[in-house]
Design a protein around this motif. Structure first.
Motif, PDB file in Angstrom:
ATOM      1  N   GLY A  11     -42.615  57.997 -72.473  1.00 29.84           N
ATOM      2  CA  GLY A  11     -42.850  58.906 -71.343  1.00 29.84           C
ATOM      3  C   GLY A  11     -41.792  58.786 -70.259  1.00 29.84           C
ATOM      4  N   THR A  12     -42.017  59.477 -69.160  1.00 25.70           N
ATOM      5  CA  THR A  12     -41.033  59.503 -68.067  1.00 25.70           C
ATOM      6  C   THR A  12     -41.029  58.208 -67.274  1.00 25.70           C
ATOM      7  OG1 THR A  12     -41.519  61.852 -67.881  1.00 25.70           O
ATOM      8  CG2 THR A  12     -40.219  60.873 -66.114  1.00 25.70           C
ATOM      9  N   THR A  13     -42.198  57.609 -67.119  1.00 24.35           N
ATOM     10  CA  THR A  13     -42.259  56.398 -66.297  1.00 24.35           C
ATOM     11  C   THR A  13     -42.616  55.165 -67.116  1.00 24.35           C
ATOM     12  OG1 THR A  13     -44.553  56.926 -65.760  1.00 24.35           O
ATOM     13  CG2 THR A  13     -42.862  57.615 -64.184  1.00 24.35           C
ATOM     14  N   SER A  14     -43.153  55.360 -68.312  1.00 23.43           N
ATOM     15  CA  SER A  14     -43.508  54.202 -69.116  1.00 23.43           C
ATOM     16  C   SER A  14     -43.401  54.530 -70.598  1.00 23.43           C
ATOM     17  CB  SER A  14     -44.931  53.724 -68.782  1.00 23.43           C
ATOM     18  OG  SER A  14     -45.884  54.602 -69.326  1.00 23.43           O
ATOM     19  N   ARG A  16     -45.124  53.441 -74.447  1.00 19.60           N
ATOM     20  CA  ARG A  16     -46.295  52.816 -75.089  1.00 19.60           C
ATOM     21  C   ARG A  16     -46.126  52.822 -76.591  1.00 19.60           C
ATOM     22  NH1 ARG A  16     -50.363  56.114 -71.177  1.00 19.60           N
ATOM     23  NH2 ARG A  16     -48.389  56.868 -70.432  1.00 19.60           N
ATOM     24  N   GLY A 272     -49.633  63.889 -65.893  1.00 14.84           N
ATOM     25  CA  GLY A 272     -48.882  62.624 -65.932  1.00 14.84           C
ATOM     26  C   GLY A 272     -47.959  62.579 -64.735  1.00 14.84           C
ATOM     27  N   THR A 273     -46.683  62.268 -64.961  1.00 19.07           N
ATOM     28  CA  THR A 273     -45.685  62.295 -63.903  1.00 19.07           C
ATOM     29  C   THR A 273     -45.636  63.702 -63.308  1.00 19.07           C
ATOM     30  OG1 THR A 273     -44.437  60.677 -65.167  1.00 19.07           O
ATOM     31  CG2 THR A 273     -43.254  61.851 -63.422  1.00 19.07           C
ATOM     32  N   GLY A 317     -48.586  63.188 -60.854  1.00 15.81           N
ATOM     33  CA  GLY A 317     -48.758  61.753 -60.615  1.00 15.81           C
ATOM     34  C   GLY A 317     -47.610  61.137 -59.827  1.00 15.81           C
ATOM     35  N   ILE A 320     -48.232  60.653 -56.239  1.00 20.24           N
ATOM     36  CA  ILE A 320     -49.087  59.494 -55.918  1.00 20.24           C
ATOM     37  C   ILE A 320     -48.212  58.238 -55.882  1.00 20.24           C
ATOM     38  CG2 ILE A 320     -51.072  58.140 -56.699  1.00 20.24           C
ATOM     39  CD1 ILE A 320     -52.101  60.735 -58.049  1.00 20.24           C
ATOM     40  N   GLN A 321     -47.266  58.172 -56.821  1.00 22.42           N
ATOM     41  CA  GLN A 321     -46.332  57.035 -56.802  1.00 22.42           C
ATOM     42  C   GLN A 321     -45.462  57.067 -55.557  1.00 22.42           C
ATOM     43  OE1 GLN A 321     -44.895  57.694 -60.805  1.00 22.42           O
ATOM     44  NE2 GLN A 321     -45.844  55.781 -61.474  1.00 22.42           N
ATOM     45  N   ALA A 333     -51.979  53.252 -57.720  1.00 22.35           N
ATOM     46  CA  ALA A 333     -52.284  54.687 -57.835  1.00 22.35           C
ATOM     47  C   ALA A 333     -53.772  54.971 -57.629  1.00 22.35           C
ATOM     48  CB  ALA A 333     -51.825  55.212 -59.201  1.00 22.35           C
ATOM     49  N   LYS A 334     -54.629  54.157 -58.231  1.00 19.97           N
ATOM     50  CA  LYS A 334     -56.054  54.516 -58.197  1.00 19.97           C
ATOM     51  C   LYS A 334     -56.670  54.447 -56.794  1.00 19.97           C
ATOM     52  CE  LYS A 334     -58.298  50.222 -59.738  1.00 19.97           C
ATOM     53  NZ  LYS A 334     -57.449  49.135 -60.092  1.00 19.97           N
ATOM     54  N   ASN A 337     -57.910  57.543 -54.641  1.00 19.33           N
ATOM     55  CA  ASN A 337     -59.253  58.119 -54.739  1.00 19.33           C
ATOM     56  C   ASN A 337     -60.175  57.592 -53.646  1.00 19.33           C
ATOM     57  OD1 ASN A 337     -58.639  59.599 -57.205  1.00 19.33           O
ATOM     58  ND2 ASN A 337     -58.397  57.550 -58.065  1.00 19.33           N
ATOM     59  N   GLY A 418     -52.593  60.401 -66.960  1.00 21.93           N
ATOM     60  CA  GLY A 418     -52.974  59.336 -66.020  1.00 21.93           C
ATOM     61  C   GLY A 418     -53.810  59.807 -64.838  1.00 21.93           C
ATOM     62  N   MET A 419     -53.438  60.935 -64.242  1.00 21.50           N
ATOM     63  CA  MET A 419     -54.147  61.395 -63.039  1.00 21.50           C
ATOM     64  C   MET A 419     -55.529  61.944 -63.374  1.00 21.50           C
ATOM     65  SD  MET A 419     -52.428  63.922 -60.255  1.00 21.50           S
ATOM     66  CE  MET A 419     -53.560  64.892 -59.285  1.00 21.50           C
ATOM     67  N   SER A 422     -58.808  60.164 -62.465  1.00 22.02           N
ATOM     68  CA  SER A 422     -59.469  60.328 -61.165  1.00 22.02           C
ATOM     69  C   SER A 422     -60.594  61.354 -61.277  1.00 22.02           C
ATOM     70  CB  SER A 422     -58.435  60.781 -60.128  1.00 22.02           C
ATOM     71  OG  SER A 422     -59.091  61.319 -59.001  1.00 22.02           O
TER      72      SER A 422
HETATM   73  N1  LIG Z   1     -56.847  56.391 -61.318  1.00 22.71           N
HETATM   74  C1  LIG Z   1     -55.856  57.232 -61.055  1.00 22.71           C
HETATM   75  N2  LIG Z   1     -56.008  58.190 -60.131  1.00 22.71           N
HETATM   76  C2  LIG Z   1     -55.019  59.058 -59.851  1.00 22.71           C
HETATM   77  N3  LIG Z   1     -53.810  59.028 -60.456  1.00 22.71           N
HETATM   78  C3  LIG Z   1     -53.590  58.088 -61.370  1.00 22.71           C
HETATM   79  C4  LIG Z   1     -54.585  57.134 -61.722  1.00 22.71           C
HETATM   80  N4  LIG Z   1     -54.062  56.343 -62.690  1.00 22.71           N
HETATM   81  C5  LIG Z   1     -52.809  56.785 -62.929  1.00 22.71           C
HETATM   82  N5  LIG Z   1     -52.506  57.823 -62.125  1.00 22.71           N
HETATM   83  C6  LIG Z   1     -51.252  58.589 -62.065  1.00 22.71           C
HETATM   84  O1  LIG Z   1     -50.925  58.955 -63.388  1.00 22.71           O
HETATM   85  C7  LIG Z   1     -49.516  58.923 -63.578  1.00 22.71           C
HETATM   86  C8  LIG Z   1     -49.202  58.313 -64.925  1.00 22.71           C
HETATM   87  O2  LIG Z   1     -49.700  59.166 -65.900  1.00 22.71           O
HETATM   88  P1  LIG Z   1     -49.302  58.949 -67.421  1.00 22.71           P
HETATM   89  O3  LIG Z   1     -49.589  57.566 -67.785  1.00 22.71           O
HETATM   90  O4  LIG Z   1     -49.980  60.035 -68.158  1.00 22.71           O
HETATM   91  O5  LIG Z   1     -47.729  59.203 -67.296  1.00 22.71           O
HETATM   92  P2  LIG Z   1     -46.562  58.732 -68.277  1.00 22.71           P
HETATM   93  O6  LIG Z   1     -47.049  58.934 -69.665  1.00 22.71           O
HETATM   94  O7  LIG Z   1     -45.983  57.439 -67.912  1.00 22.71           O
HETATM   95  O8  LIG Z   1     -45.451  59.720 -67.900  1.00 22.71           O
HETATM   96  P3  LIG Z   1     -45.222  61.132 -68.491  1.00 22.71           P
HETATM   97  O9  LIG Z   1     -45.535  62.090 -67.389  1.00 22.71           O
HETATM   98  O10 LIG Z   1     -43.816  61.149 -68.860  1.00 22.71           O
HETATM   99  O11 LIG Z   1     -46.099  61.285 -69.665  1.00 22.71           O
HETATM  100  C9  LIG Z   1     -48.927  58.091 -62.473  1.00 22.71           C
HETATM  101  O12 LIG Z   1     -47.983  58.905 -61.806  1.00 22.71           O
HETATM  102  C10 LIG Z   1     -50.091  57.750 -61.562  1.00 22.71           C
HETATM  103  O13 LIG Z   1     -49.781  58.095 -60.238  1.00 22.71           O
END
Ligand SMILES: Nc1ncnc2c1ncn2[C@@H]1O[C@H](COP(=O)(O)OP(=O)(O)OP(=O)(O)O)[C@@H](O)[C@H]1O
Ligand SMILES: [Mg+2]
Length: 506
Positions: A11-14, A16, A272-273, A317, A320-321, A333-334, A337, A418-419, A422
């Motif tokens: 992904g963009t930030t991580s 897996r 996600g991001t 997301g 939020i970062q 991030a969480k 909420n 990820g978002m 919430s």
């Molecule tokens: N409990 C939460 N509440 C709100 N936002 C959250 C929560 N947990 C994670 N996030 C947000 O979700 C995002 C990460 O999402 P996700 O893991 O889907 O991204 P990713 O797979 O790393 O990146 P990509 O967008 O490239 O897929 C982060 O930017 C974070 O701010």
């Protein structure tokens, strides 16, 4: 013993590596964040070596965890799928295999001037290539980023002149290295990733010479375009040595598959991001009149491809970062909420998170982040809530465009990313859309999508009907709790705020 399937999700930030069983349940996984580079305002880069190294570490760690269960061995993994951040562009030397420049990430906005120069060369303007690739000229897509490199990085220009410039998206970079690199590595890209470069003809699924000429890329070395689900080659070393890589999809297309949106009219939204809504339109690539993208959704084996209309939101997301890393309003991030739920509403505050312009359906590269409606009364709780609402309002604008395009309003939206963890954000989303929001219990749908593609190719599942038993655990349904009048009033304020965000970047 049930067979397993692995999914690399870069992904963009991580990154897996997730290991699933044949019911789509996670057996184990490993995840790592990697460094984001912001060398100038609006620029975003990754080190291609970091992307590969985190993939290799996640695979090794997850396999270690798998074997520690005592139940499974690495050889129980029948195949591996890959899903990846899309559009991110890597220019490398075909002779050495080394990158010639950092990877320019999809959200990077440095190419605004390149877009305007390219658009001026055609009477169709930014739609110069829409009939070929289904996409408008914007800062977002790979070919525009490569054109910028050729204009600004002498080493890249020299490599093209000498016939050794290789261009790729992240899928190709990873598959090449995982299958042996300079020692027999395979050079492929799947149709979904290729459909985000602007260089593939989405009707023929081949590289378009017209598009290549338009960008001035004559002589560029391109990977072979392949189906999203077939055996490409075997992993050359490490814990999974000898196991086939058998599926590949861009991350948003993978989430569509992972949500099992196999029928025309089904849609998903991934937070996600950024945030990306994809709508299955079947086997004909319809062009949008409302700012949506036409893209290849998936191709399974040698079947005909399936297409999607997409609405892309650059910032979800990541805002939020930004609250966490740049504003220090939260430390995780969480926590957003807890803050956002302290207040019933934003008290008239809107946050247009246009950090590098606005994507669909607005497509304004001159927009910048704008917070409006602030009073002496405003506090960080309102800002936190307005941040969650921003992705939801942009999703509303996209859903309206999709409904217009299809003529058949969507009744329920599948969500993940990820978002979507919430509850508050998903309730706000349902309120703003006025339809149900349906969130699966297992939300690694991006990884699951590429696992499905690989699992189908190696015979772990027979066909998409076999998916009825996959990831069926109870989902959560969010239902709108506000009146139409309230919804319209809130959205009218958002539209005003969007207007205020235009014209900042000159
Ligand atoms: N409990 C939460 N509440 C709100 N936002 C959250 C929560 N947990 C994670 N996030 C947000 O979700 C995002 C990460 O999402 P996700 O893991 O889907 O991204 P990713 O797979 O790393 O990146 P990509 O967008 O490239 O897929 C982060 O930017 C974070 O701010
Ligand atoms: Mg992701």
């Amino acid at each position: 013993m049930t067979k397993l399937v692995g999914a690399i999700d870069q992904g963009t930030t991580s990154t897996r590596f997730v290991i699933f069983d044949d019911l789509g349940s996670i057996v184990t996984y490993h995840q790592m964040e990697f460094e984001q580079h912001y060398p100038h305002p609006g620029w975003v880069e990754h080190d291609p070596h970091d992307l590969l190294a985190t993939v290799q570490s996640c695979v090794e760690q997850a396999v270690r965890k798998l074997e520690a269960t005592g139940k499974y061995h690495a050889s129980d993994i029948a195949g591996v799928g890959i899903t990846n951040q899309r559009e991110t562009t890597i220019a490398w030397d075909a002779e050495t295999g080394e990158p010639l420049y950092p990877a320019i990430v999809w959200s990077d906005g440095r190419t605004a001037a390149t877009v305007h120069q390219l658009a001026e060369t055609s009477k169709e303007g930014v739609n110069a290539l829409q009939h070929i690739c289904g996409l408008p000229l914007t800062t977002y897509f790979s070919a525009v980023k490569l054109r910028w490199m050729l204009d600004h990085v002498p080493a890249v220009k020299q490599a093209l002149d000498q016939g050794r410039l290789r261009f790729s998206t992240v899928d190709t970079w990873l598959i090449y290295h995982l299958t042996g690199g300079s020692k027999g590595g395979i050079l492929v890209t799947d149709v979904t990733n290729a459909s985000r470069t602007m260089l593939m003809d989405i009707h023929t699924l081949q590289w378009s010479q017209d598009a290549i000429n338009f960008f001035g890329f004559q002589g560029l070395q391109l990977a072979k375009i392949v189906s999203s689900s077939s055996v490409y080659g075997n992993i050359a070393s490490g814990a999974l040595e000898g196991i086939p890589i058998a599926g590949c999809l861009g991350d948003q297309q993978a989430a569509l598959v992972g949500q099992k949106c196999f029928s025309v009219g089904e849609a998903k939204n991934t937070y996600g991001t950024g945030c990306f809504m994809l709508f299955n339109i079947g086997s004909e690539p319809v062009l949008s009149k409302n700012g949506l993208l036409t893209t290849v959704a998936y191709q399974l084996g040698s079947d005909k491809p399936v297409y999607a209309l997409e609405g892309s939101v650059a910032v979800a997301g990541s805002s939020i970062q930004w609250l966490r890393d740049n504003m220090n309003i939260i430390s995780e991030a969480k926590e957003i909420n807890d803050l956002a739920s302290q207040v019933e509403d934003t008290s008239g505050v809107y946050f247009v998170t246009a950090f590098t312009g606005l994507f669909a359906p607005y497509w304004r590269d001159d927009a910048r982040g704008t917070i409006c409606g602030i009073t002496q009364y405003t506090n960080r709780n309102h800002i936190a809530r307005a941040t969650l609402e921003a992705a939801c309002y942009q999703s509303k604008a996209i859903l309206d465009a999709m409904n217009q395009e299809s003529g058949k309003p969507l009744k329920s939206l599948k969500v993940d990313g990820g978002m979507s963890n919430s509850d508050l954000a998903m309730q706000i989303q349902s309120d703003i859309l006025g339809i149900d929001v349906d969130r699966p219990a297992m939300r690694e749908t991006t990884a699951l999508g590429s696992a499905i593609a690989a699992g189908l190719a190696v015979g772990m599942w027979k066909d998409v009907h076999d998916m009825d038993k996959v990831n069926t655990e109870n989902s959560t349904l969010f239902t709108s709790g506000i009146t139409d009048e309230k919804r319209q009033e809130m959205y009218a304020g958002w539209k005003e705020a969007v207007q205020r965000s235009f014209g900042w970047a000159k």
